[in-house]
Design a protein around this motif. Structure first.
Motif, PDB file in Angstrom:
ATOM      1  N   THR A  71       0.868  -1.179   0.000  1.00 25.94           N
ATOM      2  CA  THR A  71       0.000   0.000   0.000  1.00 25.94           C
ATOM      3  C   THR A  71       0.909   1.235   0.000  1.00 25.94           C
ATOM      4  OG1 THR A  71      -0.011   0.182   2.384  1.00 25.94           O
ATOM      5  CG2 THR A  71      -1.673  -1.246   1.418  1.00 25.94           C
TER       6      THR A  71
ATOM      7  N   PRO B 135     -14.412  -7.768  -3.257  1.00 25.62           N
ATOM      8  CA  PRO B 135     -13.654  -7.182  -2.147  1.00 25.62           C
ATOM      9  C   PRO B 135     -12.178  -7.581  -2.195  1.00 25.62           C
ATOM     10  CG  PRO B 135     -15.690  -8.165  -1.370  1.00 25.62           C
ATOM     11  CD  PRO B 135     -15.582  -8.503  -2.810  1.00 25.62           C
ATOM     12  N   GLY B 136     -11.338  -6.591  -2.027  1.00 27.06           N
ATOM     13  CA  GLY B 136      -9.909  -6.852  -1.997  1.00 27.06           C
ATOM     14  C   GLY B 136      -9.277  -6.982  -3.358  1.00 27.06           C
ATOM     15  N   VAL B 137     -10.111  -6.985  -4.435  1.00 25.28           N
ATOM     16  CA  VAL B 137      -9.550  -7.176  -5.766  1.00 25.28           C
ATOM     17  C   VAL B 137     -10.006  -6.076  -6.721  1.00 25.28           C
ATOM     18  CG1 VAL B 137      -9.266  -8.781  -7.678  1.00 25.28           C
ATOM     19  CG2 VAL B 137      -9.501  -9.654  -5.357  1.00 25.28           C
TER      20      VAL B 137
ATOM     21  N   GLY C  81       0.152  -5.622 -10.197  1.00 23.26           N
ATOM     22  CA  GLY C  81      -0.674  -5.558  -9.004  1.00 23.26           C
ATOM     23  C   GLY C  81      -1.757  -4.500  -9.082  1.00 23.26           C
TER      24      GLY C  81
ATOM     25  N   ARG D 180      -4.795  -0.044  -8.513  1.00 22.04           N
ATOM     26  CA  ARG D 180      -5.312  -0.656  -7.282  1.00 22.04           C
ATOM     27  C   ARG D 180      -6.747  -1.142  -7.432  1.00 22.04           C
ATOM     28  NH1 ARG D 180      -1.405  -0.880  -3.927  1.00 22.04           N
ATOM     29  NH2 ARG D 180       0.154   0.743  -4.152  1.00 22.04           N
ATOM     30  N   GLY D 181      -6.986  -1.894  -8.492  1.00 22.44           N
ATOM     31  CA  GLY D 181      -8.284  -2.538  -8.648  1.00 22.44           C
ATOM     32  C   GLY D 181      -9.385  -1.648  -9.173  1.00 22.44           C
TER      33      GLY D 181
ATOM     34  N   ALA E 216      -6.444   5.406   0.218  1.00 15.40           N
ATOM     35  CA  ALA E 216      -7.196   4.284   0.792  1.00 15.40           C
ATOM     36  C   ALA E 216      -7.934   4.729   2.035  1.00 15.40           C
ATOM     37  CB  ALA E 216      -6.253   3.141   1.129  1.00 15.40           C
TER      38      ALA E 216
ATOM     39  N   ARG F 275      -3.199 -12.992  -3.386  1.00 17.05           N
ATOM     40  CA  ARG F 275      -2.844 -11.614  -3.187  1.00 17.05           C
ATOM     41  C   ARG F 275      -4.090 -10.729  -3.177  1.00 17.05           C
ATOM     42  NH1 ARG F 275       1.079  -9.522  -7.681  1.00 17.05           N
ATOM     43  NH2 ARG F 275      -0.803 -10.061  -8.777  1.00 17.05           N
ATOM     44  N   THR F 276      -4.196  -9.862  -2.226  1.00 19.03           N
ATOM     45  CA  THR F 276      -5.216  -8.835  -2.336  1.00 19.03           C
ATOM     46  C   THR F 276      -4.494  -7.593  -2.814  1.00 19.03           C
ATOM     47  OG1 THR F 276      -4.870  -8.231  -0.056  1.00 19.03           O
ATOM     48  CG2 THR F 276      -6.687  -9.713  -0.499  1.00 19.03           C
ATOM     49  N   ILE F 277      -5.120  -6.868  -3.745  1.00 19.40           N
ATOM     50  CA  ILE F 277      -4.402  -5.751  -4.330  1.00 19.40           C
ATOM     51  C   ILE F 277      -4.937  -4.420  -3.850  1.00 19.40           C
ATOM     52  CG2 ILE F 277      -3.657  -6.982  -6.358  1.00 19.40           C
ATOM     53  CD1 ILE F 277      -5.990  -5.916  -7.811  1.00 19.40           C
ATOM     54  N   ARG F 278      -6.019  -4.483  -3.097  1.00 17.82           N
ATOM     55  CA  ARG F 278      -6.479  -3.232  -2.511  1.00 17.82           C
ATOM     56  C   ARG F 278      -6.967  -3.561  -1.113  1.00 17.82           C
ATOM     57  NH1 ARG F 278      -9.833  -0.098  -4.950  1.00 17.82           N
ATOM     58  NH2 ARG F 278     -11.135   0.133  -3.123  1.00 17.82           N
ATOM     59  N   PRO F 279      -6.956  -2.539  -0.265  1.00 17.60           N
ATOM     60  CA  PRO F 279      -7.330  -2.817   1.119  1.00 17.60           C
ATOM     61  C   PRO F 279      -8.759  -3.360   1.200  1.00 17.60           C
ATOM     62  CG  PRO F 279      -6.925  -0.457   0.741  1.00 17.60           C
ATOM     63  CD  PRO F 279      -6.547  -1.153  -0.497  1.00 17.60           C
ATOM     64  N   LEU F 280      -8.977  -4.309   2.067  1.00 20.03           N
ATOM     65  CA  LEU F 280     -10.316  -4.903   2.210  1.00 20.03           C
ATOM     66  C   LEU F 280     -11.255  -3.960   2.943  1.00 20.03           C
ATOM     67  CD1 LEU F 280      -9.482  -8.585   3.051  1.00 20.03           C
ATOM     68  CD2 LEU F 280     -11.161  -7.874   1.367  1.00 20.03           C
TER      69      LEU F 280
END
Lengths: 372, 499, 326
Positions: free
Chosen positions: B172, B266-268, B289, B472-473, B499, C321-326
């Motif tokens: 991050t 979520p998270g992706v 990434g 970042r997704g 974030a 891998r997570t690429i952004r914060p959850l």
């Protein structure tokens, strides 16, 4: 570029090693070397004996080949053989022996003094065989779904089914054999279509024991299964999918191969082959036996398949290899018996042969790497 | 003297193809050397030679003035060189302290001296301002924390040279900031650093000296102060864009083949919408990434998404890859060896894999081997795959470029409507790259849609009709061909989402 | 919120065996209170110690994602060598124990050489040696039953302060194994290797030597296990130990050892073996048909393996891998 064609003799050796028929050559060479020392080896009686051991094992190993092609393993084949043997026998036995079976849970339900519930009825044997197949399919489904859907390792799943199904087989008859099977069924295990008489032509009455059966029902069944399996594995769309799953599972997934369905299917095929093997074994024994396929039987199956050249890591499997592997294995056991070695010394040689086969495989892999 | 690490005429070739050739370079003690170059420029081969994983074909390395010939990873670590790889090399089932000491525990009566280890670990973690207990399992740490653990491992081994390979890809913004602070701490302790990254602004900010590699050769070097981002890019690419890409022959339309709306996982992924039109090559750019491959996997049905929908020709997509292939999707994944090929199987079998159902003859679905042979042979000629007997030769015997053509070919056999190409030219030499570009152009020219993912911006600038940028997704911008501008696109890709 | 859920499922997955164990004990305790008397419990542990000793050794192998199918044959061959040492050389029991363990070390070394040096996969290697070791043993005995001198049974049935010798040996083996796995460099490296063989190589660990030692340890444990069991019976017949490999693997897996490597403990193997024995004896206590017992055991192992598979999936999902914060 690596120099593959460095020497002609080397090239020739790699050709031989990498040939589909390598294990067949090995078997023939083995026979050629041993024949002078073991005169009984090539006797018609012995050949007939070798063949009768060959066919059922071939059927079972054919099923295992499909599993290994997907990089799996099926330890439950022996237990499937046992349970289907008992189930088939209890349905069709002509008479039941109360002295032996009266305490078994199947007594009075599926079998009684007057025989199994399908005994004597028209098409009873066919129905019984259908039920044996159905049981096998269910076990195969259980294995396949556990592996494909729940992601459990094939080794542990089939180990557990081996223990449980094996125990069920023993429980059904309380570890007793179920004998008195109908003749029509027994014929499947030893009946012959073509027999050969090696004596003088003028004899009018030939004693039964000097007729040697070569083209038997087991042979017809086994060859039919093997040929069908050969086409299925090497010539059909399904076969290509099996090999694709074993070669590279992630690639298969991305390429739209129905990976789960394929895995479930191979476990069902393996169990069904075991059940067909069970018919042949039970018919030859003229009994349903709950301990069939126990002990080291399974290791024979896997050993023979691997010696043929099928890889435990998947993606490399051919039924013809399995045929040669089984042939070699059966020949080996037979010759060791002829040498009057004990059953356990036979085991020892088997161990050495499995090891030699594995080392050979390591060598082969190296050779292929060199050639490309 | 004063050179810490020096290369003299260092070369390495794989099967006659040079990966690094005649490299001569020296790095000063207590300095930070930034190494940049495109994928396949020879950076990883160079690092593997330093790390003792690959042996040079010729030339030599010198470490602190003496000859340096590492035979294994252990040799490099003994010499005082540590690696922080992009993919971290930690044991997730062990604790932080154990990961630090796995190659040599202090002992007391033959047993591991936990008190000492924990104390020392705590001390090292303190220096990195990492506030985790030494007895915590690494599996429970975040990617950023794990990276600091990896750095701690280098510190505990008293490495004099720490080599970072793309260290910020999974971090991050805050974690990245922390990493840079840590790097400053390391330098303050007199350690030297090699910093490899695609993020040129980071390289410029951190480095004392910069070295640029291209096609295995050192093409530019000098003090970082002399390097502008523009000079870095020019040196990395090194030639005019003109000759790199084929004449374009496709005419993009405005009717969408693929449209994905508000995809979130979520998270992706977060609210990603994207559309690819008939005859169009859509470039998808982003740093590693950024979620590009993840988006591709979601579209192809390999990974789940919680909300949003995906349509092909207006029809919603459901199910897994099999259903999506039937609907007309094709996916060339970024990892050719692990997901694209059966390496041991013959080329023809690889080519026929996706379309195998089509070759089944009823009633038994026997494979029509003659037709397979015919069509795969035609595909081989069509794509000019350089192979001998495709029915026998295994895929692993081909060069990277030809392997990639096989992967594209297996999808072509199915005549898909939309191609997703994830890093289609990774690990492919220049000549084969051109051929693959031509192929992509041809597919688009015949009305197919292409979603082309790449970390090489030049490639997208050369090939795409439109570029969508992810960060970042999320989709953070879109640029049409007539507005293509390197600066704009890079700034979108580098901009950090708060974030 | 999700973190605490994660922790709960993590706890359940990690401790599935203990939870099943507790359930089984409570169930039998209610069904037949005499099952929970000290004598009965001691008997369970004693009966569990034979499989248990071998399962502790097997855990080492499973930790490296390997497998050893030859343990059943080692359990046969090693006590046999010890028997010769006692009968023909007139050696006392302690020497015989050493002879048995040494035989195990030699047999384990054979496996290790094949796996590490010749790169034959563990499954095939140990499948072959399963036949080889047993064949060699029965060649020595000519398939006859081998009778041990009487002292061995005296040893087997002895005890210290009323604690049977097998339990003492079992405890000692488990303790030593625990110390080795949890508190020595080698032990931690075994875990590291199982987690990532490639990573271990990159970290500069001597991976071949690590792998070799686990097979030697496994065989040595199997040898000791075989000897302890023979010491109960006083004779060795040709089929002794046949199929034991599956019991041993099942006990180790039930104790939480993962077939994928990197997870498991010596203590877990103890629990696994004891759990199997508890289920077995409990079924006897509660009067369940003898023939149904293996079926129930199988089902319990199946559940444990299912949990293992789910745990592995969970680990994989975590690694994604997570690429952004959850």
């Amino acid at each position: 570029m690596p120099s593959a064609a460095s020497s002609p003799s080397r090239k020739w050796a790699s050709r031989l090693f990498l040939s589909d028929y390598f294990v067949l050559y090995l078997s023939l060479a083995y026979v050629a070397i041993l024949a002078p020392f073991l005169p009984t080896l090539l006797n018609p009686a012995n050949i007939s004996n070798v063949l009768s051991n060959l066919w059922p094992l071939l059927v079972v190993a054919t099923g295992q080949t499909f599993i290994l092609a997907t990089a799996g393993i099926d330890l439950s084949q022996g237990a499937v053989i046992a349970v289907t043997s008992v189930i088939g026998a209890m349905l069709i036995a002509v008479t039941g022996n109360a002295a032996v079976l009266s305490n078994a849970p199947i007594w009075g339900v599926f079998i009684g003094e007057q025989g199994g519930i399908l005994a004597g009825s028209i098409g009873g044997i066919a129905v019984a065989i259908a039920i044996m197949m159905l049981v096998a399919i269910l076990i195969g489904l259980l294995n396949g779904v556990s592996v494909a859907v729940f992601g459990m390792p094939a080794f542990m799943v089939t180990l557990v089914t081996m223990i449980v199904i094996g125990a069920v087989a023993i429980y059904l008859s309380l570890s007793e054999n179920i004998s008195n099977l109908p003749d029509a069924f027994v014929t499947l295990g030893k009946g012959d279509l073509v027999s050969v008489y090696f004596g003088a032509q003028d004899e009018s009455k030939i004693p039964r024991k000097i007729i040697y059966s070569f083209v038997t029902y087991p042979m017809v069944i086994a060859v039919a299964v093997a040929v069908a399996a050969h086409y299925l594995l090497n010539r059909t769309v399904f076969g290509r999918q099996v090999v694709a799953v074993g070669s590279n599972k992630r690639n298969a997934e991305v390429s739209g191969i129905p990976v789960r369905r394929v895995i479930v299917a191979v476990f069902v095929i393996s169990a069904v082959c075991a059940a067909i093997g069970s018919i042949l074994y039970s018919a030859r024994l003229e009994a349903g036996r709950p301990t069939l396929g126990a002990g080291t039987f399974l290791l024979d199956v896997i050993g023979a398949t691997v010696i043929g050249g099928t890889s435990l890591f998947g993606g490399k499997a051919k039924i013809i290899w399995t045929f040669f592997g089984v042939l070699f294995f059966v020949l080996l056991s037979n010759t060791l018996n002829l040498m009057n070695l004990s059953a356990f010394q036979v085991d020892m040689v088997k161990g050495a042969v499995i090891l030699a086969a594995a080392l050979l495989d390591v060598l082969r892999t190296r050779l292929t790497r060199e050639l490309t | 003297m004063g050179d810490l690490l020096a290369f003299e005429g260092l070369s390495k070739s794989w099967f006659g193809v040079p990966a690094v050739s005649d490299l001569t370079l020296a790095m000063r003690e207590n300095s930070l050397l930034g190494v940049i170059g495109q994928n396949g420029a020879g950076k990883s081969t160079l690092m593997n030679m330093i790390g003792g994983i690959v042996e040079p074909t010729s030339g030599r390395m010198r470490w602190k003035g003496a000859d340096y010939e590492p035979k294994s990873a252990a040799d490099a670590s003994e010499a005082g060189i540590a690696f922080i790889h992009q993919e971290l090399n930690l044991f997730t089932n062990l604790t932080v302290a154990e990961n630090l000491y796995i190659d040599g525990f202090p002992r007391k009566f033959g047993m591991i001296d936990w008190a000492t280890i924990n104390e020392r670990t705590r001390h090292i973690l303190g220096r990195l301002a990492l506030d985790v207990e030494p007895s915590v399992n690494v599996g429970h740490l975040s990617p950023g924390e794990r990276q600091l653990v990896e750095i701690a491992r280098a510190l505990h081994n008293e490495a004099e040279l720490v080599i970072f390979d793309e260290p910020t890809t999974s971090l991050t913004p805050r974690e990245t900031e922390r990493l840079f602070e840590t790097i400053a701490t390391l330098r303050g302790e007199g350690r030297s650093i090699v910093y490899i990254s695609h993020i040129l602004s980071d390289v410029k900010k951190l480095s004392d000296d910069v070295a640029v590699l291209r096609d295995g050769k050192l093409v530019d070097q000098g003090p970082a102060s002399d390097f502008s981002i523009a000079r870095m890019i020019r040196s990395m690419i090194g030639r005019d864009l003109g000759g790199q890409f084929p004449e374009r022959s496709n005419t993009p339309t405005t009717s969408a083949i693929l449209s994905a709306r508000s995809l979130s996982q979520p998270g992706v992924l977060q609210d990603v919408s994207i559309a690819v039109n008939r005859g169009e090559i859509l470039g998808l750019f982003g740093l590693m990434g950024a979620g590009r491959s993840e988006l591709a996997r979601v579209i192809f049905g390999l990974d789940p998404h919680e909300t949003g929908e995906i349509e092909i020709d207006g029809k919603p997509l459901a199910g897994g890859p099999r259903e999506r292939i039937a609907a007309g999707l094709a996916f060339v994944t970024e990892d050719r060896r692990a997901e694209g090929l059966m390496l041991e199987a013959p080329i023809a079998e690889n080519l026929a894999l996706v379309s195998i159902d089509r070759f089944g003859k009823k009633p038994f679905m026997l494979v029509d081997r003659e037709r397979v042979a015919e069509e795969t042979e035609a595909m081989k000629d069509n794509l000019s795959i350089k192979a001998g007997n495709i029915a026998r030769q295994p895929a692993k015997a081909l060069s990277g470029g030809n392997q990639q053509k096989v992967v594209i070919g297996k999808w072509q056999m199915q005549s898909p409507k939309l191609f997703i190409l994830d890093e289609p030219t990774r690990g492919v030499d220049v000549g084969a790259k051109y051929e693959i570009y031509t192929l992509i152009d041809r597919i688009a020219a015949t009305g197919g849609g292409i979603l082309m993912i790449s970390s090489e911006l030049e490639e997208l600038l050369g090939m795409a009709d439109r570029i969508v940028v992810m960060n970042r997704g999320e989709v953070v911008g879109e640029v049409g061909r007539d507005e293509f501008d390197r600066e704009t696109i890079l700034s979108m890709a580098f901009r950090e989402v708060i974030a | 919120m999700t973190r605490s859920m994660d922790k709960i499922s993590d706890f359940v997955f990690r401790n599935a065996t203990y939870l099943i164990f507790a359930g089984v004990l409570i169930y039998y305790g209610i069904q037949a209170p005499s099952f929970l008397t000290p004598e009965s419990l001691v008997n369970i542990v004693k009966q569990a110690s034979f499989t248990g000793i071998a399962a502790v050794g097997m855990t080492f192998v499973l930790l490296t994602a390997g497998i050893d199918l030859s343990v059943g044959s080692v359990m046969f061959l090693a006590p046999l060598m010890a028997g010769y040492v006692m009968r023909d050389l007139g050696m006392p029991v302690p020497v015989a124990v050493v002879a048995a363990v040494l035989t195990g070390v030699v047999l384990g070394s054979i496996n290790a050489i094949l796996i590490v040096r010749l790169r034959v996969i563990p499954f095939i290697t140990t499948l072959a040696t399963l036949f080889l070791f047993r064949g060699f043993g029965t060649w020595l005995t000519s398939s006859q039953q081998f009778d041990f001198p009487d002292e061995i049974r005296a040893f087997g049935l002895s005890g210290v302060f009323g604690i049977p010798t097998p339990i003492i040996v079992f405890t000692a083996v488990a303790l030593v194994a625990h110390l080795v796995l949890a508190h020595t460099e080698f032990g931690r490296q075994v875990y590291a290797f199982g987690n990532s063989p490639e990573g271990a190589r990159k970290a500069g660990l001597k991976v071949g030597w690590i792998q070799a030692r686990v097979y030697i340890i496994c065989s040595a444990c199997a040898a000791l296990s075989g000897f302890m069991l023979i010491a109960q019976i006083g004779r060795l017949d040709a089929a002794f130990g046949e199929g034991a490999e599956f019991d041993v693997i099942a006990a180790a897996v039930l104790g939480g050892a993962s077939l994928f490597g990197g997870i498991g403990s010596a203590f877990g193997a103890v629990i696994g073996a004891t759990l199997i024995q508890t289920v077995k004896l409990g079924l006897v206590f509660t009067g369940v048909n003898l023939y149904l017992q293996p079926i129930i055991q199988g089902v319990i192992i199946f559940i444990a393996v299912l949990v293992d598979g789910m745990r592995e999936k969970q680990v994989l999902a975590k690694m994604k891998r997570t690429i952004r914060p959850l």
